[in-house]
Design a protein around this motif. Structure first.
Motif, PDB file in Angstrom:
ATOM      1  N   LEU A   1     -20.385 -21.309  14.183  1.00 10.30           N
ATOM      2  CA  LEU A   1     -21.168 -20.105  13.995  1.00 10.30           C
ATOM      3  C   LEU A   1     -21.181 -19.238  15.238  1.00 10.30           C
ATOM      4  N   ALA A   2     -20.861 -19.842  16.414  1.00  9.68           N
ATOM      5  CA  ALA A   2     -20.854 -19.070  17.648  1.00  9.68           C
ATOM      6  C   ALA A   2     -19.587 -18.247  17.792  1.00  9.68           C
ATOM      7  N   GLN A   3     -18.607 -18.503  16.967  1.00  9.83           N
ATOM      8  CA  GLN A   3     -17.338 -17.805  17.050  1.00  9.83           C
ATOM      9  C   GLN A   3     -17.373 -16.547  16.190  1.00  9.83           C
ATOM     10  N   SER A   4     -16.688 -15.505  16.678  1.00 12.77           N
ATOM     11  CA  SER A   4     -16.660 -14.256  15.941  1.00 12.77           C
ATOM     12  C   SER A   4     -15.767 -14.370  14.712  1.00 12.77           C
ATOM     13  N   GLN A   5     -16.160 -13.681  13.669  1.00  9.17           N
ATOM     14  CA  GLN A   5     -15.313 -13.594  12.478  1.00  9.17           C
ATOM     15  C   GLN A   5     -14.089 -12.752  12.809  1.00  9.17           C
ATOM     16  N   THR A   6     -12.967 -13.102  12.207  1.00  5.07           N
ATOM     17  CA  THR A   6     -11.740 -12.343  12.420  1.00  5.07           C
ATOM     18  C   THR A   6     -11.403 -11.541  11.167  1.00  5.07           C
ATOM     19  N   VAL A   7     -11.093 -10.263  11.360  1.00  6.51           N
ATOM     20  CA  VAL A   7     -10.758  -9.383  10.250  1.00  6.51           C
ATOM     21  C   VAL A   7      -9.385  -8.782  10.501  1.00  6.51           C
ATOM     22  N   SER A   8      -8.783  -8.195   9.463  1.00  8.13           N
ATOM     23  CA  SER A   8      -7.491  -7.545   9.618  1.00  8.13           C
ATOM     24  C   SER A   8      -7.623  -6.334  10.541  1.00  8.13           C
ATOM     25  N   MET A   9      -6.526  -5.915  11.124  1.00  8.31           N
ATOM     26  CA  MET A   9      -6.542  -4.837  12.110  1.00  8.31           C
ATOM     27  C   MET A   9      -6.186  -3.497  11.460  1.00  8.31           C
ATOM     28  N   PRO A  10      -7.185  -2.706  11.080  1.00 12.12           N
ATOM     29  CA  PRO A  10      -6.883  -1.389  10.512  1.00 12.12           C
ATOM     30  C   PRO A  10      -6.619  -0.388  11.630  1.00 12.12           C
ATOM     31  N   VAL A  11      -5.623   0.465  11.440  1.00 14.16           N
ATOM     32  CA  VAL A  11      -5.343   1.524  12.409  1.00 14.16           C
ATOM     33  C   VAL A  11      -5.602   2.858  11.717  1.00 14.16           C
ATOM     34  N   PRO A  12      -6.599   3.627  12.163  1.00 16.37           N
ATOM     35  CA  PRO A  12      -6.927   4.872  11.473  1.00 16.37           C
ATOM     36  C   PRO A  12      -5.826   5.918  11.590  1.00 16.37           C
ATOM     37  N   ASP A  13      -5.750   6.752  10.567  1.00 18.01           N
ATOM     38  CA  ASP A  13      -4.802   7.863  10.559  1.00 18.01           C
ATOM     39  C   ASP A  13      -5.305   8.949  11.507  1.00 18.01           C
ATOM     40  N   GLU A  14      -4.403   9.528  12.294  1.00 13.18           N
ATOM     41  CA  GLU A  14      -4.822  10.564  13.240  1.00 13.18           C
ATOM     42  C   GLU A  14      -5.441  11.761  12.542  1.00 13.18           C
ATOM     43  N   ALA A  15      -5.149  11.920  11.268  1.00 11.63           N
ATOM     44  CA  ALA A  15      -5.767  13.018  10.520  1.00 11.63           C
ATOM     45  C   ALA A  15      -7.278  12.828  10.400  1.00 11.63           C
ATOM     46  N   SER A  16      -7.746  11.605  10.652  1.00 14.45           N
ATOM     47  CA  SER A  16      -9.178  11.333  10.541  1.00 14.45           C
ATOM     48  C   SER A  16      -9.940  11.628  11.828  1.00 14.45           C
TER      49      SER A  16
END
Length: 272
Positions: free
Chosen positions: A22-37
């Motif tokens: 429980l002390a470890q961080s959850q890992t999620v996929s790495m989203p890269v935002p579009d520069e248009a955002s």
């Protein structure tokens, strides 16, 4: 490392290994935002400025950079490449404990660590417009990443640290696989503007001895996943360790404050 320090280090490693899940961080996929955002207005301007500072660091911040590198010399593709120490998700990951510092540090402190070590330069003021712009870019890159989670691909790829380095073979690997871009003497390849197309990996214009990339297995992990550029993963783990053993042993600037690293473990880095 004497017996007492070795025992202290061993206990620290065992304690970390036995910490509750429980002390470890959850890992999620790495989203890269579009520069248009990127938003319009002052915040968007800061995001764009931050990216410019990180991709053209030597030219944009000459008072803070003491070598020939840009931040993106290691943080590839403007900090969006997995296992090339991406900046995606960092805005929600800090403050965090860093064993090298032996304390909890802020993202600003982590950024300045790189300026002083990898860039062989001087730190930015925490409240400067330049620091805020860098923070704005990293915050934008972290869009969609929940606070307190790690992204898949953060840091560098793991590498087998039981592999024994052979710097003599590493020199052969460097000559065959690296020298065409980074130079026979590690001097890099310059562009017409005086910067570098491919960064120097040793010498006065490279990172100093306090940088993470100056450590054998850290450098090997980066090389294994990312080098040669465009052919990452083509070297064996042994080749990556050997070539890292070769170029990390070459002359580079000193970093006197390195003597204060890993204060809770031992006098030097816990791993080579």
């Amino acid at each position: 490392m004497n017996t007492i320090k070795l025992r202290t280090f061993t206990l620290a490693v065992l304690a970390a290994a036995s910490a509750p899940a429980l002390a470890q961080s959850q890992t999620v996929s790495m989203p890269v935002p579009d520069e248009a955002s990127i938003p319009k207005g002052p915040m968007g301007d800061a995001v764009k400025r931050g990216k410019a500072l990180l991709t053209d660091t030597r030219k944009q911040l000459p008072s803070n950079v003491g070598n020939g590198l840009n931040c993106t010399s290691c943080h590839l593709n403007a900090g969006t490449t997995a296992y090339a120490s991406p900046w995606v998700g960092l805005a929600g990951a800090f403050p965090e404990y860093r064993s090298r510092s032996g304390k909890v540090i802020s993202l600003q402190e982590r950024i300045n660590d790189c300026f002083q070590r990898s860039m062989n330069g001087k730190p930015l003021a925490f409240d400067s417009s330049d620091m805020n712009a860098i923070m704005a870019y990293m915050k934008w890159l972290s869009t969609g990443v929940p606070t307190g989670t790690n992204v898949a691909g953060r840091g560098f790829e793991k590498i087998d640290m039981s592999l024994k380095p052979d710097p003599v073979h590493g020199k052969s690997v460097y000559t065959a696989q690296c020298a065409s871009c980074h130079g026979a003497e590690g001097q890099g390849t310059k562009n017409p503007q005086g910067g570098y197309i491919f960064p120097p990996v040793w010498g006065k214009d490279s990172f100093n001895v306090g940088a993470g990339m100056a450590r054998l297995y850290t450098a090997a992990a980066f090389v294994k996943h990312n080098m040669p550029l465009g052919r990452g993963g083509s070297l064996s783990a042994q080749d990556a360790v050997d070539v890292a053993a070769y170029f990390t042993q070459q002359p580079r600037p000193d970093y006197a404050a390195r003597v204060n690293d890993w204060p809770r473990l031992c006098e030097n880095a816990p791993f080579a």
